[in-house]
Each structure stands twice: as structure tokens, then as C-alpha cells.
Design an enzyme around this catalytic site. Structure first.
Site, PDB file in Angstrom:
ATOM      1  N   SER A 120       0.924  -1.215  -0.142  1.00  0.00           N
ATOM      2  CA  SER A 120       0.124   0.029   0.036  1.00  0.00           C
ATOM      3  C   SER A 120       0.863   1.183   0.026  1.00  0.00           C
ATOM      4  O   SER A 120       0.156   2.353  -0.111  1.00  0.00           O
ATOM      5  CB  SER A 120      -0.884   0.008   1.086  1.00  0.00           C
ATOM      6  OG  SER A 120      -0.128  -0.034   2.403  1.00  0.00           O
ATOM      7  N   HIS A 141      -3.377  -4.042  -5.124  1.00  0.00           N
ATOM      8  CA  HIS A 141      -3.731  -3.484  -3.672  1.00  0.00           C
ATOM      9  C   HIS A 141      -5.075  -3.581  -3.310  1.00  0.00           C
ATOM     10  O   HIS A 141      -6.005  -2.877  -3.782  1.00  0.00           O
ATOM     11  CB  HIS A 141      -3.562  -1.933  -3.880  1.00  0.00           C
ATOM     12  CG  HIS A 141      -3.538  -1.261  -2.431  1.00  0.00           C
ATOM     13  ND1 HIS A 141      -3.838   0.128  -2.351  1.00  0.00           N
ATOM     14  CD2 HIS A 141      -3.512  -1.803  -1.053  1.00  0.00           C
ATOM     15  CE1 HIS A 141      -4.113   0.430  -1.304  1.00  0.00           C
ATOM     16  NE2 HIS A 141      -3.597  -0.691  -0.431  1.00  0.00           N
ATOM     17  N   GLU A 153      -7.067  -1.943  -6.474  1.00  0.00           N
ATOM     18  CA  GLU A 153      -6.126  -1.095  -7.241  1.00  0.00           C
ATOM     19  C   GLU A 153      -4.967  -2.075  -8.039  1.00  0.00           C
ATOM     20  O   GLU A 153      -4.222  -2.763  -7.512  1.00  0.00           O
ATOM     21  CB  GLU A 153      -5.388   0.090  -6.437  1.00  0.00           C
ATOM     22  CG  GLU A 153      -6.363   0.982  -5.924  1.00  0.00           C
ATOM     23  CD  GLU A 153      -5.712   1.859  -5.240  1.00  0.00           C
ATOM     24  OE1 GLU A 153      -5.787   3.263  -5.279  1.00  0.00           O
ATOM     25  OE2 GLU A 153      -4.466   1.618  -4.512  1.00  0.00           O
ATOM     26  N   ASN A 191      -4.750   6.270  -1.340  1.00  0.00           N
ATOM     27  CA  ASN A 191      -3.808   6.820  -0.401  1.00  0.00           C
ATOM     28  C   ASN A 191      -3.382   8.088  -0.741  1.00  0.00           C
ATOM     29  O   ASN A 191      -3.239   8.991   0.309  1.00  0.00           O
ATOM     30  CB  ASN A 191      -2.786   5.611   0.047  1.00  0.00           C
ATOM     31  CG  ASN A 191      -3.141   4.609   0.906  1.00  0.00           C
ATOM     32  OD1 ASN A 191      -4.363   4.817   1.417  1.00  0.00           O
ATOM     33  ND2 ASN A 191      -2.468   3.702   0.761  1.00  0.00           N
TER      34      ASN A 191
END
Length: 381
Positions: A120, A141, A153, A191
Site C-alpha cells: 500500500s 492493492h 487497485e 492513499n
């Protein structure tokens, strides 16, 4: 499309266990390996207990639960993953350890096996830098809990085969996930684009005009299920600080990723949120706001969210519609940044950023400079 029937998972912690559970539930044979065999045993027990609760609640039948457990195998050695179609790593976020694992997997697995990292925070390019056959390596991810959260992802980094990436996207979508292709870059979509939600809230708090409770109230009024400080308290201020520092370093400490003192202080004082009993919003403070102040707070945070998402478009991380979808699925946002942009209006977002830029303190100079995409008449899809 390539057959993707047998899945290997390395790492039997919460993330690896739930990735394994998801694939076992969707009719894949799964080999789960961990250097700590007790962790694999504990993971299978946890899966069995989870399925038992699902049977009690009539979410699955007893036969389906038994079949799922039957497809989840405890691998005693890494070599048992040799004939897997995909091997997914879900181990500690340490670059050297991941590189060592993939070097072993490259020597063990056949040439058609896709090697995937669930990182991540690390660069997918760096993780696979020492492999001989990088065209079969990519990022997958998942979001916790991986057997429930829809978003995956799919991280692409040259020279990965786009055919392999597309096959995985199609396959994941067919078995119940929403897979989005993302360029390898710090933070990927979620993120990265989430940083202003927390960061700008902290900027407002440090200015002293509004409390954490008031900021949260403003964002709930704007449609968010939880405010930024509630989320920091839920996940842990220490976790948020680590993510903030990682992003700041990855972007050479650009002021958009400034790590605020109030967050550092929370961690230094041990006020981590729910897990410590005290956090930003654990007291019963007054959260009353005028409608003007509610809009002022919300639009400020939303403008910085839009700016970060526009910057990601500039960097070709993903298309606007994919960024919106990822933020909704990955963080439960009521709308994506570009949907908020359409609602607020491009001129108003520019106006907010210009005002913030004109009044930015020295440590935040450059934080509010609009992304190139926001300086055009429209943002390309």
C-alpha cells in the site's frame, strides 16, 4: 484470457488471510503460506470461525462454508506455490524483505505465473527491480477487509504486460471486485487523494478558529459518514502519521503533503484514538456551526481534495472517473473529487485555492498552487 484458477497467497496476517478467503469463496484453489506455520493454522481457524458466523446469520449455507474451507490449503513450503496462476504477497511493508521473497518466487514459479504485491505504500517498480522477468509482475492493492471491500487497485509499472493486467482486471471484475488500473506512483489513487481530507482538516485545526468536532460536523453535513478526525481516531493517529510521513518523503516534502505538528503531538502524547481511549474527538465538545462556517470548512477541504485528484490526473495515475470510483469504494466517500468539482464549480475551486494561497503561512507556501488540470478550461477524462 489466461486461466486464473489457482491462487497463492504469501502472508497469513489479517490482509493475507482475507485475500485467501475471498478467492476461496469464489471457487479458486488457494495455497496460503507463511514462514510462521502457526500463523497459517491461526488464519484457517479464523476463516472457519468467520464462515461459521456467516452460516449462523444465513449469509452462506453450511455446504458453501465447507466447500470454501476445502479450497483453502495450508502450504508448508513456498515450493507448493510453484504451479499457481497468480501469487499475491501480503507480508511486512519492508522493501528488502519483499524483494527477497519475489526473488525466491521467480525461481520457484513457472514463467506464466503472475507475481503480485499487495503493497500500500512502497513503489511497485522498486519491489520488482531485481527480477529478470518484470513483465509478469504487478501490484494488486486490496483494501481491508479484503473479502468484503470491492476495490482493488491494479498497479502497473513498465515493462509489465498490459495483456496480463487486463486479464486480471477482467477476472477480478467477473468475481465480484471492482478493479481499477493505476500507474505506479506514491500512494496510488486512494492513499494519495485522501491526504488532503486529513491534512487540510489539521491545517484548519492549527489555525485555531474551529475545533476538531466542528470540522467533523462540517464534513458530515457535506455528506461524509465520518469526519477526518473521527477517521484518524478510528484508524489510529500513529497509523495516519506514518502514512503522512511516507507520502511527504515520496513527494520530496512538497507542502501539499506537509506533516502537521498537531498530528505529531497526538502521537507523542499517546492520544492515538480509540485504541488508546483518547484522541481528537473523544470528549463531548460543542460542534455547533453556522451554515456559513460549515460551508467554509467543507469547501476548503473539498477544494484541496479536488486539487490533489487533479494533480494525480496530471501525473497520469488514473482517469478522473476512475479516481472518483476508487475514492467512493475505497474510503466510502459520498462522491468522488471530480463529482464534487462539478457540484462546486471550477471557478469557485480556483477562487478558494487562490485565497488559501494568498494567506498561506511560510511552512505551507506552494501548498495551494492549483494543479495544471485545474488551470485548463476542462479536465480531460
Amino acid at each position: 484470457m489466461a486461466e486464473l484458477n489457482k491462487i497463492g497467497v504469501v502472508g497469513a496476517g489479517a490482509m493475507g488471510r482475507n485475500i485467501a478467503l475471498f478467492f476461496a469463496q469464489t471457487d479458486h484453489q488457494v495455497q496460503l503460506f507463511d514462514v510462521n506455520q502457526d500463523a497459517v493454522t491461526s488464519a484457517r481457524d479464523a476463516v472457519r470461525n468467520s464462515l461459521a458466523r456467516a452460516v449462523e446469520k444465513q449469509r452462506v449455507s453450511a455446504a458453501e462454508a465447507d466447500a470454501t474451507i476445502g479450497r483453502l490449503h495450508a502450504a508448508k513450503d513456498l515450493s507448493e506455490l510453484a504451479d499457481c496462476d497468480v501469487v499475491i504477497e501480503a507480508i511486512v511493508e519492508k522493501l528488502e524483505i519483499k524483494q527477497s521473497l519475489f526473488a525466491q518466487l521467480e525461481s520457484i514459479c513457472g514463467p506464466e505465473t503472475v507475481l503480485a504485491t499487495n503493497t500500500s505504500s512502497l513503489s511497485v517498480t522498486d519491489i520488482f527491480a531485481k527480477l529478470d522477468r518484470k513483465e509478469r509482475a504487478l501490484g494488486l492493492h486490496f483494501f481491508n477487509p479484503a473479502h468484503i471491500m470491492k476495490l482493488v487497485e491494479v498497479i502497473t509499472a513498465p515493462p509489465v504486460s498490459q495483456i496480463r493486467c487486463d486479464d486480471l482486471v477482467i477476472h477480478l471484475n467477473q468475481i465480484g471486485k471492482t478493479a481499477i488500473k493505476v500507474k505506479d506512483s506514491p500512494g496510488f489513487i486512494v492513499n494519495r487523494c485522501a491526504r488532503p481530507f486529513y491534512g487540510e482538516a489539521l491545517a484548519i485545526l492549527e489555525e485555531g478558529m474551529f475545533s476538531a468536532h466542528q470540522v467533523d460536523a462540517a464534513m458530515r453535513q457535506a455528506g461524509f459518514r465520518m469526519g477526518p478526525f473521527e477517521l484518524i481516531d478510528l484508524v489510529g493517529a500513529d497509523i495516519n502519521l506514518a502514512a503522512s510521513e511516507t507520502m511527504a518523503k515520496a513527494f520530496n516534502h512538497h507542502p501539499r503533503y506537509y506533516v502537521f505538528d498537531r498530528l505529531k503531538q497526538q502521537v507523542a502524547q499517546g492520544h492515538l484514538g480509540r485504541k488508546s481511549g483518547t484522541g481528537f474527538v473523544t470528549d463531548e465538545a460543542n460542534a455547533e456551526l453556522s451554515e456559513a462556517d460549515q460551508q467554509r470548512i467543507a469547501q476548503r477541504i473539498l477544494a484541496t481534495l479536488v486539487n490533489e485528484a487533479a494533480s494525480a490526473v496530471d501525473d497520469q495515475v488514473a482517469a478522473p472517473q476512475d479516481i472518483d470510483l476508487a475514492m467512493q469504494l475505497g474510503l466510502n466517500f459520498p462522491k468522488g473529487p471530480f463529482a464534487f468539482l462539478a457540484e462546486i464549480g471550477l471557478d469557485r475551486v480556483r477562487e478558494i485555492l487562490a485565497l488559501l494561497d494568498a494567506n498561506a503561512p511560510v511552512n505551507l507556501e506552494g501548498r495551494y498552487q492549483p494543479a495544471a488540470a485545474l488551470q485548463r478550461e476542462s479536465i480531460d477524462a
